[in-house]
Structure formats: C-alpha cells, structure tokens
Design a protein around this motif. Structure first.
Motif, PDB file in Angstrom:
ATOM      1  N   ALA A 142     -30.916 -31.468  25.691  1.00  0.00           N
ATOM      2  CA  ALA A 142     -31.433 -30.646  26.800  1.00  0.00           C
ATOM      3  C   ALA A 142     -32.064 -29.355  26.290  1.00  0.00           C
ATOM      4  CB  ALA A 142     -30.301 -30.334  27.778  1.00  0.00           C
ATOM      5  N   GLU A 143     -31.683 -28.942  25.074  1.00  0.00           N
ATOM      6  CA  GLU A 143     -32.218 -27.685  24.529  1.00  0.00           C
ATOM      7  C   GLU A 143     -33.322 -27.920  23.491  1.00  0.00           C
ATOM      8  OE1 GLU A 143     -28.828 -25.428  23.080  1.00  0.00           O
ATOM      9  OE2 GLU A 143     -27.736 -25.932  24.918  1.00  0.00           O
ATOM     10  N   ALA A 144     -33.702 -29.175  23.285  1.00  0.00           N
ATOM     11  CA  ALA A 144     -34.695 -29.480  22.234  1.00  0.00           C
ATOM     12  C   ALA A 144     -36.036 -28.812  22.537  1.00  0.00           C
ATOM     13  CB  ALA A 144     -34.871 -30.989  22.117  1.00  0.00           C
ATOM     14  N   LEU A 145     -36.714 -28.351  21.487  1.00  0.00           N
ATOM     15  CA  LEU A 145     -38.018 -27.717  21.670  1.00  0.00           C
ATOM     16  C   LEU A 145     -39.126 -28.757  21.823  1.00  0.00           C
ATOM     17  CD1 LEU A 145     -37.757 -24.792  19.060  1.00  0.00           C
ATOM     18  CD2 LEU A 145     -37.339 -24.731  21.531  1.00  0.00           C
ATOM     19  N   SER A 146     -38.843 -30.006  21.441  1.00  0.00           N
ATOM     20  CA  SER A 146     -39.815 -31.086  21.681  1.00  0.00           C
ATOM     21  C   SER A 146     -39.073 -32.412  21.806  1.00  0.00           C
ATOM     22  CB  SER A 146     -40.851 -31.164  20.546  1.00  0.00           C
ATOM     23  OG  SER A 146     -40.229 -31.359  19.300  1.00  0.00           O
ATOM     24  N   ASP A 147     -39.574 -33.247  22.682  1.00  0.00           N
ATOM     25  CA  ASP A 147     -39.094 -34.632  22.841  1.00  0.00           C
ATOM     26  C   ASP A 147     -37.601 -34.778  23.153  1.00  0.00           C
ATOM     27  OD1 ASP A 147     -41.678 -35.461  22.566  1.00  0.00           O
ATOM     28  OD2 ASP A 147     -41.467 -36.236  20.532  1.00  0.00           O
ATOM     29  N   GLY A 148     -37.030 -33.785  23.835  1.00  0.00           N
ATOM     30  CA  GLY A 148     -35.616 -33.864  24.217  1.00  0.00           C
ATOM     31  C   GLY A 148     -35.330 -35.034  25.152  1.00  0.00           C
ATOM     32  N   ARG A 149     -36.271 -35.326  26.028  1.00  0.00           N
ATOM     33  CA  ARG A 149     -36.053 -36.382  27.022  1.00  0.00           C
ATOM     34  C   ARG A 149     -35.835 -37.755  26.379  1.00  0.00           C
ATOM     35  NH1 ARG A 149     -34.336 -39.130  29.714  1.00  0.00           N
ATOM     36  NH2 ARG A 149     -34.761 -39.864  31.820  1.00  0.00           N
ATOM     37  N   GLN A 150     -36.420 -37.948  25.211  1.00  0.00           N
ATOM     38  CA  GLN A 150     -36.289 -39.258  24.555  1.00  0.00           C
ATOM     39  C   GLN A 150     -35.259 -39.240  23.428  1.00  0.00           C
ATOM     40  OE1 GLN A 150     -40.425 -39.366  23.515  1.00  0.00           O
ATOM     41  NE2 GLN A 150     -40.080 -38.992  21.351  1.00  0.00           N
ATOM     42  N   SER A 151     -34.617 -38.075  23.222  1.00  0.00           N
ATOM     43  CA  SER A 151     -33.663 -37.966  22.111  1.00  0.00           C
ATOM     44  C   SER A 151     -32.263 -38.362  22.550  1.00  0.00           C
ATOM     45  CB  SER A 151     -33.632 -36.522  21.595  1.00  0.00           C
ATOM     46  OG  SER A 151     -34.908 -36.163  21.127  1.00  0.00           O
ATOM     47  N   LEU A 152     -31.583 -39.122  21.708  1.00  0.00           N
ATOM     48  CA  LEU A 152     -30.176 -39.450  21.947  1.00  0.00           C
ATOM     49  C   LEU A 152     -29.324 -38.265  21.512  1.00  0.00           C
ATOM     50  CD1 LEU A 152     -30.126 -43.029  20.368  1.00  0.00           C
ATOM     51  CD2 LEU A 152     -30.147 -42.484  22.813  1.00  0.00           C
ATOM     52  N   ASP A 153     -28.133 -38.122  22.106  1.00  0.00           N
ATOM     53  CA  ASP A 153     -27.194 -37.140  21.568  1.00  0.00           C
ATOM     54  C   ASP A 153     -26.337 -37.858  20.522  1.00  0.00           C
ATOM     55  OD1 ASP A 153     -25.317 -38.565  22.974  1.00  0.00           O
ATOM     56  OD2 ASP A 153     -24.934 -37.014  24.467  1.00  0.00           O
ATOM     57  N   PRO A 154     -25.498 -37.137  19.758  1.00  0.00           N
ATOM     58  CA  PRO A 154     -24.739 -37.797  18.685  1.00  0.00           C
ATOM     59  C   PRO A 154     -23.882 -38.961  19.182  1.00  0.00           C
ATOM     60  CG  PRO A 154     -24.762 -35.451  18.304  1.00  0.00           C
ATOM     61  CD  PRO A 154     -25.412 -35.653  19.655  1.00  0.00           C
ATOM     62  N   ALA A 155     -23.248 -38.810  20.359  1.00  0.00           N
ATOM     63  CA  ALA A 155     -22.407 -39.911  20.867  1.00  0.00           C
ATOM     64  C   ALA A 155     -23.269 -41.126  21.203  1.00  0.00           C
ATOM     65  CB  ALA A 155     -21.630 -39.449  22.096  1.00  0.00           C
ATOM     66  N   GLY A 156     -24.431 -40.873  21.785  1.00  0.00           N
ATOM     67  CA  GLY A 156     -25.346 -41.970  22.124  1.00  0.00           C
ATOM     68  C   GLY A 156     -25.818 -42.689  20.868  1.00  0.00           C
ATOM     69  N   PHE A 157     -26.006 -41.914  19.793  1.00  0.00           N
ATOM     70  CA  PHE A 157     -26.457 -42.528  18.540  1.00  0.00           C
ATOM     71  C   PHE A 157     -25.368 -43.418  17.942  1.00  0.00           C
ATOM     72  CE2 PHE A 157     -27.128 -42.423  13.866  1.00  0.00           C
ATOM     73  CZ  PHE A 157     -28.307 -43.143  13.846  1.00  0.00           C
TER      74      PHE A 157
ATOM     75  N   ILE B 277     -31.725 -42.306   6.419  1.00  0.00           N
ATOM     76  CA  ILE B 277     -32.790 -41.318   6.222  1.00  0.00           C
ATOM     77  C   ILE B 277     -32.789 -40.362   7.414  1.00  0.00           C
ATOM     78  CG2 ILE B 277     -35.294 -41.019   5.916  1.00  0.00           C
ATOM     79  CD1 ILE B 277     -35.447 -43.795   4.671  1.00  0.00           C
ATOM     80  N   LEU B 278     -32.866 -39.071   7.111  1.00  0.00           N
ATOM     81  CA  LEU B 278     -32.932 -38.036   8.150  1.00  0.00           C
ATOM     82  C   LEU B 278     -34.390 -37.777   8.497  1.00  0.00           C
ATOM     83  CD1 LEU B 278     -31.610 -35.658   9.781  1.00  0.00           C
ATOM     84  CD2 LEU B 278     -31.938 -34.267   7.706  1.00  0.00           C
ATOM     85  N   ARG B 279     -34.721 -37.821   9.790  1.00  0.00           N
ATOM     86  CA  ARG B 279     -36.083 -37.478  10.192  1.00  0.00           C
ATOM     87  C   ARG B 279     -36.074 -36.068  10.776  1.00  0.00           C
ATOM     88  NH1 ARG B 279     -39.664 -39.009  14.526  1.00  0.00           N
ATOM     89  NH2 ARG B 279     -39.833 -36.732  14.508  1.00  0.00           N
ATOM     90  N   GLY B 280     -37.227 -35.434  10.806  1.00  0.00           N
ATOM     91  CA  GLY B 280     -37.356 -34.117  11.392  1.00  0.00           C
ATOM     92  C   GLY B 280     -38.690 -33.531  10.970  1.00  0.00           C
ATOM     93  N   GLY B 281     -39.492 -33.105  11.946  1.00  0.00           N
ATOM     94  CA  GLY B 281     -40.806 -32.561  11.629  1.00  0.00           C
ATOM     95  C   GLY B 281     -40.720 -31.084  11.280  1.00  0.00           C
ATOM     96  N   ALA B 282     -41.363 -30.720  10.171  1.00  0.00           N
ATOM     97  CA  ALA B 282     -41.474 -29.306   9.804  1.00  0.00           C
ATOM     98  C   ALA B 282     -42.874 -28.817  10.191  1.00  0.00           C
ATOM     99  CB  ALA B 282     -41.234 -29.133   8.312  1.00  0.00           C
ATOM    100  N   PHE B 283     -43.839 -29.713  10.031  1.00  0.00           N
ATOM    101  CA  PHE B 283     -45.213 -29.456  10.487  1.00  0.00           C
ATOM    102  C   PHE B 283     -45.435 -30.400  11.658  1.00  0.00           C
ATOM    103  CE2 PHE B 283     -45.214 -28.407   5.959  1.00  0.00           C
ATOM    104  CZ  PHE B 283     -45.829 -27.163   5.951  1.00  0.00           C
ATOM    105  N   LYS B 284     -45.553 -29.872  12.866  1.00  0.00           N
ATOM    106  CA  LYS B 284     -45.649 -30.726  14.042  1.00  0.00           C
ATOM    107  C   LYS B 284     -47.079 -30.792  14.571  1.00  0.00           C
ATOM    108  CE  LYS B 284     -42.998 -32.612  15.813  1.00  0.00           C
ATOM    109  NZ  LYS B 284     -42.574 -33.999  15.444  1.00  0.00           N
ATOM    110  N   PRO B 285     -47.605 -32.000  14.752  1.00  0.00           N
ATOM    111  CA  PRO B 285     -48.938 -32.127  15.350  1.00  0.00           C
ATOM    112  C   PRO B 285     -48.785 -32.162  16.873  1.00  0.00           C
ATOM    113  CG  PRO B 285     -48.130 -34.264  14.650  1.00  0.00           C
ATOM    114  CD  PRO B 285     -47.005 -33.300  14.463  1.00  0.00           C
ATOM    115  N   ARG B 286     -48.919 -31.045  17.555  1.00  0.00           N
ATOM    116  CA  ARG B 286     -48.665 -31.007  18.992  1.00  0.00           C
ATOM    117  C   ARG B 286     -49.953 -31.115  19.801  1.00  0.00           C
ATOM    118  NH1 ARG B 286     -43.772 -29.278  20.360  1.00  0.00           N
ATOM    119  NH2 ARG B 286     -44.177 -30.643  22.146  1.00  0.00           N
ATOM    120  N   THR B 287     -49.869 -31.788  20.929  1.00  0.00           N
ATOM    121  CA  THR B 287     -51.042 -31.982  21.774  1.00  0.00           C
ATOM    122  C   THR B 287     -51.577 -30.631  22.270  1.00  0.00           C
ATOM    123  OG1 THR B 287     -50.245 -34.154  22.382  1.00  0.00           O
ATOM    124  CG2 THR B 287     -51.839 -33.143  23.878  1.00  0.00           C
ATOM    125  N   SER B 288     -50.668 -29.721  22.607  1.00  0.00           N
ATOM    126  CA  SER B 288     -51.101 -28.400  23.070  1.00  0.00           C
ATOM    127  C   SER B 288     -50.973 -27.373  21.944  1.00  0.00           C
ATOM    128  CB  SER B 288     -50.229 -27.952  24.250  1.00  0.00           C
ATOM    129  OG  SER B 288     -50.364 -26.550  24.427  1.00  0.00           O
TER     130      SER B 288
END
Ligand code: PEP
Ligand code: MN
Length: 355
Positions: A304-319, A124-135
């Motif tokens: 590194a270029e993610a607009l949200s949660d990049g720090r916790q995201s794996l790259d494809p090789a890591g996945f 299953i592919l995840r990805g938010g289209a409507f994002k509930p952001r704190t700010s």
C-alpha cells in the motif's frame, strides 16, 4: 539460410563451405546434430550465395526458409541453453523465481523485501534502481544509490540481483553492481542498448515490448547474442490489447511458441501482465504449466505504501503462499521450485554459459 552437410563430412569440406560464406562478408555459426552438420549464415544472404552453396558437393541441402534470427534459433541448440549462476541455473529442471519490489525505494525496504523473498525460496532479487516511468513526474528510482542497496541486500541474503538498465551510458555502472541486466519492455527495440548489453559479460533478461511480436522479440535477442553475449533470458510480461480488465494481456501461448523457436530460457512476469496481485497466482501457475523456466514477481514489504506498482505487488505472506502453491504446480510438470533451505550446488559463476 542454413547449409546442411552430412554429419561425417570431412573437416576440409566444412572449412570450404565456411570460407564460401565468409567470402560474401557474412559470418557463420557451425553446429552439429546427430544427423547433420549445419552451417548457418548469420545475416541476410542473397540468392547468389544460396546457389553457390547448392553447387558445393559437400552440401546436401540449402534451407532458405530459416527464420531471420540465426543464433537464438532452436535449431542451434535443440536441447535448450542453460544459464549458470553460482548455485543454480536457469533453463534446467528448476523453475527459477526472481522477486522483489518494482523499485528500490529505501535501505530498510529493499532489505526487508530481500529477506522475505529469500525466505520464500526466490533465487534472484529484483528491484529497479533506474526506472523507466511513463510520466516524467513519477518516481524515477534512486539511481546508483539503489544499485548499492541491491548489492548490500545480495551480500546479506546470498540472492543474485536483477535490475534494469535504461541507457547504453549506464550499462557499465549497472554491470558493476548487478548479476543480471534487465532490458525493459519500453526498451526492447532500443538497438544501441541491446548491442551495449551484448558487449558486457552479465546475463540479460530481455522483456518483450508491449507492442512487439514474438519474432521481433527474437530479433531483439539476436542483437544481444550477435554482439557477443549468449546469456539471454526472454520474458513474456503481457502485451497491449483491447482488454481493460488486466493491465496487459498475458500471452501465455508465447511460452510454448518461444520454446519451439528458440533455445533461450523463457521467464514469465505475471505482475506486469495482471496489474492486480489477486491474479498473480493463477498466471504464475499457468506460466509453469505452459513450460516457462522461471518467473519474475513483484513483492513489496508494504504494497500500500509502494512508490510504484503497489497494486500488483504481493506482500511477504502472499509471496510465501504463492511459492508453496507453485511447488505443487512445478511437481505436476516434473520440475521444482527451490526452498530457502536448498543447498547451493557449487558452480563457478562464469563457467560455460550453456549446459
Ligand atoms: C519492471 O520490471 O518493473 C518493468 C518496468 O517492467 P516492464 O518493462 O515489463 O514494463
Ligand atoms: Mn513494476
């Protein structure tokens, strides 16, 4: 409250017990086990009804210590419920992996993420289209355009799509594009939203509120099921504690506790729990060892270029590395994680909701 009847109790007696409960304006859920017929009262029955049930000759016992949730209680389905998709199911022997970016950011980005996670064996592919952001100033997602891009990624890869719905008024449009509707942590007790996702046919991934108890999570799931949708998966994604070295504290004990209390499948989100990609493999292994039925993991083609949660995201090789690692962990507990080459068992999507 549950009335316990003998397993061979005549149909007429059972119907009388059901009518007795319904006479109080309450609904019932009847289930059969090897040793008993159970008539569970849905909702809060008072002492009067317990006494009336006890007085009925077909009733062997009235359990008033039953949990406040009825439909999601393990007792209703001791073997556990399974949610069937075209080609796989959640809640069976397979550990189902959902993966993708926090948010859909661009066409190229979501297609690259989809290809990468499909190659790794995600279902299953995840990805938010409507994002509930704190700010209110943070990226809020691409909205309907994001849903269309997810649908395009599904058409290309064959992955199913899970995406968040944040408002009852948007349930209809998300249902049109997604295979699974995610209710996020911040909305776990948005009761109108829970009822709205309960009134549509797609499975629901219900994330635990960051301040919610396990019982509150189960009662939130009960809202969805009582509104008409039994296809709910629960997600432990970390709770807020005094600990600051992780984004949240993964409540690993919630997994076996949920498995004990409910028949619904349990998913773990190691990414939002950890907040740092280095911790994701260890938390994923722990989740599988604890009995989770699946994982939802953030993966971005260029974290590194993610607009949200990049720090916790794996790259494809890591996945890819994670998935290989998890195959060994899954095997050690008698389960398995799919590979990209796994043939799809053919199963109509809207078949029985539970196996
Ligand atoms: C998400 O899955 O991107 C998300 C916002 O998760 P949560 O609701 O658990 O914070
Ligand atoms: Mn996220």
């Amino acid at each position: 409250m549950i009335a316990v009847l003998a397993p061979d109790c005549p149909l007429q007696d059972k119907a009388e017990v059901v009518r007795l409960v319904e006479g109080y304006g309450l609904r019932v859920q009847v289930s059969e086990t090897d040793t008993a017929s159970l008539v569970a009262v849905i909702g809060e029955g008072g002492a009067g009804i317990a006494d009336r049930l006890r007085g009925h000759p077909a009733v062997l016992e009235v359990r008033t210590d039953a949990p406040p949730y009825t439909l999601v209680a393990r007792e209703q389905r001791p073997e556990g419920s399974r949610i069937h998709f075209d080609g796989f199911s959640v809640g069976g022997e397979e550990i189902v992996v959902m993966a993708g970016p926090c948010a859909v950011e661009s066409r190229d980005g979501i297609l690259a993420a989809a290809r990468a996670v499909a190659d790794g064996g995600a279902r299953i592919l995840r990805g938010g289209a409507f994002k509930p952001r704190t700010s209110p100033y943070s990226f809020q997602g691409l909205g309907e355009r994001g849903l269309e891009l997810l649908a395009e990624a599904r058409a290309e890869t064959g992955l199913k799509v899970v995406t968040e719905v944040v408002a009852p008024s948007e349930v209809e449009i998300v249902t049109r594009h997604a295979d699974v509707l995610q209710v996020g942590s911040r909305n776990m007790q948005n009761f109108r939203l829970l009822s709205a996702v309960g009134e549509q046919p797609r499975p629901v991934l219900l994330k635990r509120g960051m301040m919610a108890t396990i019982e509150e999570l189960l009662l939130a799931a009960e809202y969805v099921v009582t509104a008409g949708n039994p296809r709910v998966m629960l997600c432990e994604r970390g709770i807020r504690t005094y600990e600051t070295s992780t984004r949240n504290t993964l409540d690993i004990a919630a997994v076996p506790v949920l498995k004990e209390r409910t028949h619904l499948p349990v998913i773990v989100d190691p990414s939002h729990a950890a907040g740092r990609r280095e911790l994701v493999p260890a938390l994923s292994r722990a989740a599988i060892a604890a009995g989770a039925d699946g994982l939802i993991v953030e993966v971005h083609p260029r974290p590194a270029e993610a607009l949200s949660d990049g720090r916790q995201s794996l790259d494809p090789a890591g996945f890819l590395e994670l998935m290989n690692d998890l195959r060994r962990t899954a095997a050690s507990v008698g389960r398995h994680v799919a590979s990209a080459s796994d043939p799809a068992e053919s199963r109509p999507e809207e078949r029985a909701d539970r196996g």
